[in-house]
Scaffold this motif. Structure first.
Motif, mmCIF file in Angstrom:
data_model
loop_
_atom_site.group_PDB
_atom_site.id
_atom_site.type_symbol
_atom_site.label_atom_id
_atom_site.label_comp_id
_atom_site.label_asym_id
_atom_site.label_seq_id
_atom_site.Cartn_x
_atom_site.Cartn_y
_atom_site.Cartn_z
ATOM 1 N N ARG A 1 9.741 4.624 -3.849
ATOM 2 C CA ARG A 1 9.363 3.583 -2.882
ATOM 3 C C ARG A 1 9.159 2.247 -3.580
ATOM 4 N NH1 ARG A 1 7.418 3.702 2.444
ATOM 5 N NH2 ARG A 1 7.145 1.548 3.123
ATOM 6 N N SER A 2 8.529 2.258 -4.742
ATOM 7 C CA SER A 2 8.266 1.024 -5.476
ATOM 8 C C SER A 2 9.566 0.366 -5.946
ATOM 9 C CB SER A 2 7.353 1.292 -6.666
ATOM 10 O OG SER A 2 6.078 1.705 -6.226
ATOM 11 N N LYS A 3 10.528 1.185 -6.369
ATOM 12 C CA LYS A 3 11.820 0.631 -6.770
ATOM 13 C C LYS A 3 12.474 -0.114 -5.624
ATOM 14 C CE LYS A 3 13.101 3.877 -10.461
ATOM 15 N NZ LYS A 3 14.022 4.980 -10.856
ATOM 16 N N ASP A 4 12.457 0.482 -4.454
ATOM 17 C CA ASP A 4 13.046 -0.182 -3.292
ATOM 18 C C ASP A 4 12.282 -1.446 -2.935
ATOM 19 O OD1 ASP A 4 14.880 -0.135 -0.832
ATOM 20 O OD2 ASP A 4 12.876 -0.218 0.073
ATOM 21 N N PHE A 5 10.952 -1.388 -3.011
ATOM 22 C CA PHE A 5 10.146 -2.571 -2.683
ATOM 23 C C PHE A 5 10.460 -3.721 -3.637
ATOM 24 C CE2 PHE A 5 6.425 -5.287 -3.089
ATOM 25 C CZ PHE A 5 6.218 -5.636 -1.762
ATOM 26 N N VAL A 6 10.459 -3.435 -4.925
ATOM 27 C CA VAL A 6 10.692 -4.479 -5.926
ATOM 28 C C VAL A 6 12.106 -5.050 -5.827
ATOM 29 C CG1 VAL A 6 10.956 -4.852 -8.414
ATOM 30 C CG2 VAL A 6 8.920 -3.719 -7.534
ATOM 31 N N GLN A 7 13.072 -4.197 -5.576
ATOM 32 C CA GLN A 7 14.470 -4.641 -5.564
ATOM 33 C C GLN A 7 14.881 -5.287 -4.251
ATOM 34 O OE1 GLN A 7 16.723 -1.144 -6.564
ATOM 35 N NE2 GLN A 7 15.990 -1.090 -8.684
ATOM 36 N N ASN A 8 14.279 -4.833 -3.141
ATOM 37 C CA ASN A 8 14.760 -5.282 -1.836
ATOM 38 C C ASN A 8 13.713 -5.986 -0.974
ATOM 39 O OD1 ASN A 8 17.469 -4.105 -2.109
ATOM 40 N ND2 ASN A 8 16.404 -2.132 -2.015
ATOM 41 N N ARG A 9 12.572 -5.371 -0.785
ATOM 42 C CA ARG A 9 11.604 -5.914 0.161
ATOM 43 C C ARG A 9 10.870 -7.134 -0.385
ATOM 44 N NH1 ARG A 9 12.709 -5.101 4.880
ATOM 45 N NH2 ARG A 9 10.547 -5.014 5.618
ATOM 46 N N GLU B 1 7.610 10.183 -5.239
ATOM 47 C CA GLU B 1 7.945 9.390 -4.052
ATOM 48 C C GLU B 1 7.476 7.939 -4.219
ATOM 49 O OE1 GLU B 1 7.268 13.671 -2.758
ATOM 50 O OE2 GLU B 1 6.248 12.219 -4.067
ATOM 51 N N SER B 2 6.347 7.759 -4.901
ATOM 52 C CA SER B 2 5.823 6.413 -5.128
ATOM 53 C C SER B 2 6.772 5.595 -5.995
ATOM 54 C CB SER B 2 4.450 6.482 -5.799
ATOM 55 O OG SER B 2 3.510 7.090 -4.953
ATOM 56 N N LEU B 3 7.322 6.222 -7.004
ATOM 57 C CA LEU B 3 8.258 5.521 -7.869
ATOM 58 C C LEU B 3 9.507 5.115 -7.094
ATOM 59 C CD1 LEU B 3 9.062 4.512 -10.659
ATOM 60 C CD2 LEU B 3 9.944 6.811 -11.160
ATOM 61 N N HIS C 1 0.837 -1.208 0.000
ATOM 62 C CA HIS C 1 0.000 0.000 0.000
ATOM 63 C C HIS C 1 0.867 1.251 0.000
ATOM 64 C CE1 HIS C 1 -2.148 3.333 1.999
ATOM 65 N NE2 HIS C 1 -3.185 2.910 1.305
ATOM 66 N N ASP C 2 1.967 1.204 0.749
ATOM 67 C CA ASP C 2 2.832 2.376 0.841
ATOM 68 C C ASP C 2 3.611 2.636 -0.443
ATOM 69 O OD1 ASP C 2 1.935 2.713 3.396
ATOM 70 O OD2 ASP C 2 3.700 1.841 4.355
ATOM 71 N N CYS C 3 3.589 1.680 -1.370
ATOM 72 C CA CYS C 3 4.253 1.920 -2.652
ATOM 73 C C CYS C 3 3.528 2.990 -3.461
ATOM 74 C CB CYS C 3 4.343 0.624 -3.464
ATOM 75 S SG CYS C 3 5.580 -0.537 -2.841
ATOM 76 N N HIS C 4 2.213 3.055 -3.346
ATOM 77 C CA HIS C 4 1.487 4.097 -4.078
ATOM 78 C C HIS C 4 1.015 5.229 -3.178
ATOM 79 C CE1 HIS C 4 -2.211 2.085 -2.707
ATOM 80 N NE2 HIS C 4 -1.785 0.966 -3.262
ATOM 81 N N HIS C 5 1.203 5.078 -1.875
ATOM 82 C CA HIS C 5 0.885 6.163 -0.942
ATOM 83 C C HIS C 5 2.000 6.277 0.107
ATOM 84 C CE1 HIS C 5 -3.098 6.338 -2.729
ATOM 85 N NE2 HIS C 5 -3.317 7.433 -2.022
ATOM 86 N N PRO C 6 3.215 6.606 -0.325
ATOM 87 C CA PRO C 6 4.341 6.633 0.613
ATOM 88 C C PRO C 6 4.389 7.867 1.505
ATOM 89 C CG PRO C 6 5.096 7.268 -1.556
ATOM 90 C CD PRO C 6 3.653 6.867 -1.706
ATOM 91 N N TYR D 1 -0.365 0.686 -11.773
ATOM 92 C CA TYR D 1 0.100 1.892 -12.444
ATOM 93 C C TYR D 1 1.269 1.472 -13.334
ATOM 94 C CZ TYR D 1 -2.534 4.490 -8.879
ATOM 95 O OH TYR D 1 -3.531 4.978 -8.065
ATOM 96 N N PRO D 2 1.152 1.638 -14.645
ATOM 97 C CA PRO D 2 2.227 1.190 -15.550
ATOM 98 C C PRO D 2 3.594 1.724 -15.168
ATOM 99 C CG PRO D 2 0.291 1.827 -16.805
ATOM 100 C CD PRO D 2 0.021 2.219 -15.392
ATOM 101 N N GLU D 3 3.651 2.958 -14.678
ATOM 102 C CA GLU D 3 4.943 3.546 -14.334
ATOM 103 C C GLU D 3 5.570 2.919 -13.088
ATOM 104 O OE1 GLU D 3 1.685 6.399 -12.779
ATOM 105 O OE2 GLU D 3 2.026 5.019 -14.457
ATOM 106 N N LEU D 4 4.773 2.192 -12.310
ATOM 107 C CA LEU D 4 5.304 1.499 -11.133
ATOM 108 C C LEU D 4 5.540 0.012 -11.386
ATOM 109 C CD1 LEU D 4 3.175 3.042 -8.223
ATOM 110 C CD2 LEU D 4 5.297 3.890 -9.233
ATOM 111 N N ASP D 5 5.197 -0.452 -12.570
ATOM 112 C CA ASP D 5 5.369 -1.867 -12.918
ATOM 113 C C ASP D 5 6.822 -2.070 -13.331
ATOM 114 O OD1 ASP D 5 4.932 -4.488 -13.469
ATOM 115 O OD2 ASP D 5 3.799 -4.150 -15.305
#
Length: 274
Positions: A162-170, A158-160, A140-145, A265-269
Motif C-alpha cells: 500500500r505504501s509503495k502505491d501511495f508514494v508512487q501514485n497517490r 500489505e502495508s508495504l 493512515h491506511d498505509c500502515h493499516h491497510p 517505519y524504516p521499511e515503509l520509508d
C-alpha cells in the motif's frame, strides 16, 4: 413576531463567549491537531483533554462509551476529535474533523467574510476535506491497510504494498493538485490556497505535509527538491512562521509524532523519487 426556537438557537450558538473544549486522546497529535492549529492561530481560549494525562483518556472514553446517549440536543459522538462549546443546555457538541473546522472557521476568522464572499466557506471546506482525504486518511491506511483493529505487525506485507502505491501514485497526485490550486487565480496573492489570505484549509494542508515529512522522509525530501511543488512547500513554510503557530510548535503543547496517523517505519520509508 416571536423568534422561532431555531432562530433563538442560532443566535445563542453564535454568541458563545466561553472557552472551547477539545476532547482528544493524549499522547498523539492525530486528527485533533487540525483543530488545535486553528485554535492556536486564532489565539482562542480553549482547554485540551490531551494535556490532562489519564484524565484526558477518561474524558474521551466517556464521550464514546456505549452508555453515552447524548443529551436533549446533542447525539452521542462516534469518535474524537470532539469539540464542546457552550455551557448547560446551550452547549454544542461537534465531532468529525471537517465539521469542527467548518464550525470554527467563521468564529475564528479562518474563512472569508460571508458578506464579502458568500460561497467562500464552502470552497475552503472542499480544499480542507481534499487534504484530509488524500494526505491523512489514505496515509493512515498505509500502515493499516487491512484492518484498523489489527497491529501493524499483522499486516506488514500489505502495508508495504500500500505504501509503495501511495508514494508512487497517490502522493504526487495530491501534491500536484494543491500546486495547481496555488498557481490558480482563486488562490489570490501570497502563499495561501484561497482568496489571498490564510484559512483553516492552509492549516490542514500544513499539518498533512508536516506529518508526511515525518513518515515518508525520502519521498518528501525528493518532492521538495524536485521543484515540482514549490508553492506547496512555500505554504508549509509560511504557516510554520506564523507568530502564534511558531510559538505553539515550539511549546510543549505540540505533541510529538508517535503511533498516530503519521508513523515512521524504516521499511515503509520508500524511494527518493516519485
Amino acid at each position: 413576531m416571536a423568534a422561532s426556537p431555531d432562530a433563538k438557537r442560532q443566535k445563542s450558538s453564535q454568541g458563545k463567549d466561553v472557552p472551547y473544549q477539545l476532547i482528544y486522546w493524549p499522547g498523539i497529535p492525530g486528527r485533533g491537531e487540525h483543530v488545535r492549529l486553528a485554535l492556536e492561530e486564532a489565539g482562542a481560549a480553549y482547554t485540551d483533554t490531551a494535556q490532562d494525562g489519564s484524565g484526558g483518556m477518561e474524558a474521551v472514553t466517556a464521550q464514546i462509551s456505549d452508555s453515552n446517549l447524548g443529551d436533549d440536543r446533542n447525539p452521542p459522538p462516534f469518535a474524537p476529535p470532539i469539540l464542546r462549546h457552550g455551557e448547560g443546555e446551550d452547549a454544542l457538541v461537534v465531532w468529525q474533523t471537517a465539521n469542527i473546522l467548518a464550525y470554527l472557521g467563521p468564529r475564528l476568522g479562518l474563512v472569508p467574510d460571508a458578506l464579502e464572499d458568500p460561497d467562500g466557506a464552502y470552497r475552503v471546506a472542499a480544499l480542507a476535506m481534499t487534504a484530509l482525504d488524500g494526505l491523512s486518511d489514505e496515509v493512515h491506511d498505509c500502515h493499516h491497510p487491512v484492518a484498523s483493529g489489527l497491529y501493524y505487525e499483522d499486516q506488514k506485507e500489505e502495508s508495504l504494498r500500500r505504501s509503495k502505491d501511495f508514494v508512487q501514485n497517490r502522493l504526487p497526485k495530491f501534491l500536484a493538485y494543491f500546486e495547481r490550486v496555488l498557481a490558480g487565480k482563486a488562490s489570490g496573492d501570497g502563499p495561501w490556497l484561497y482568496g489571498g489570505r490564510l484559512t483553516y484549509a492552509d492549516l490542514v494542508l500544513f499539518q498533512c505535509l508536516d506529518g508526511l515529512r515525518f513518515m515518508f522522509r525520502k519521498a518528501m525530501r525528493w518532492a521538495e527538491h524536485s521543484g515540482k511543488y514549490t508553492h506547496v512547500f512555500d505554504l508549509h513554510d509560511a504557516v510554520k512562521m506564523r507568530p502564534r503557530i511558531k510559538a505553539y510548535l515550539d511549546s510543549k503543547r505540540r505533541q510529538e509524532y508517535s503511533m498516530g496517523i503519521y508513523r515512521y517505519y524504516p521499511e515503509l520509508d520508500l524511494g527518493d523519487e516519485m
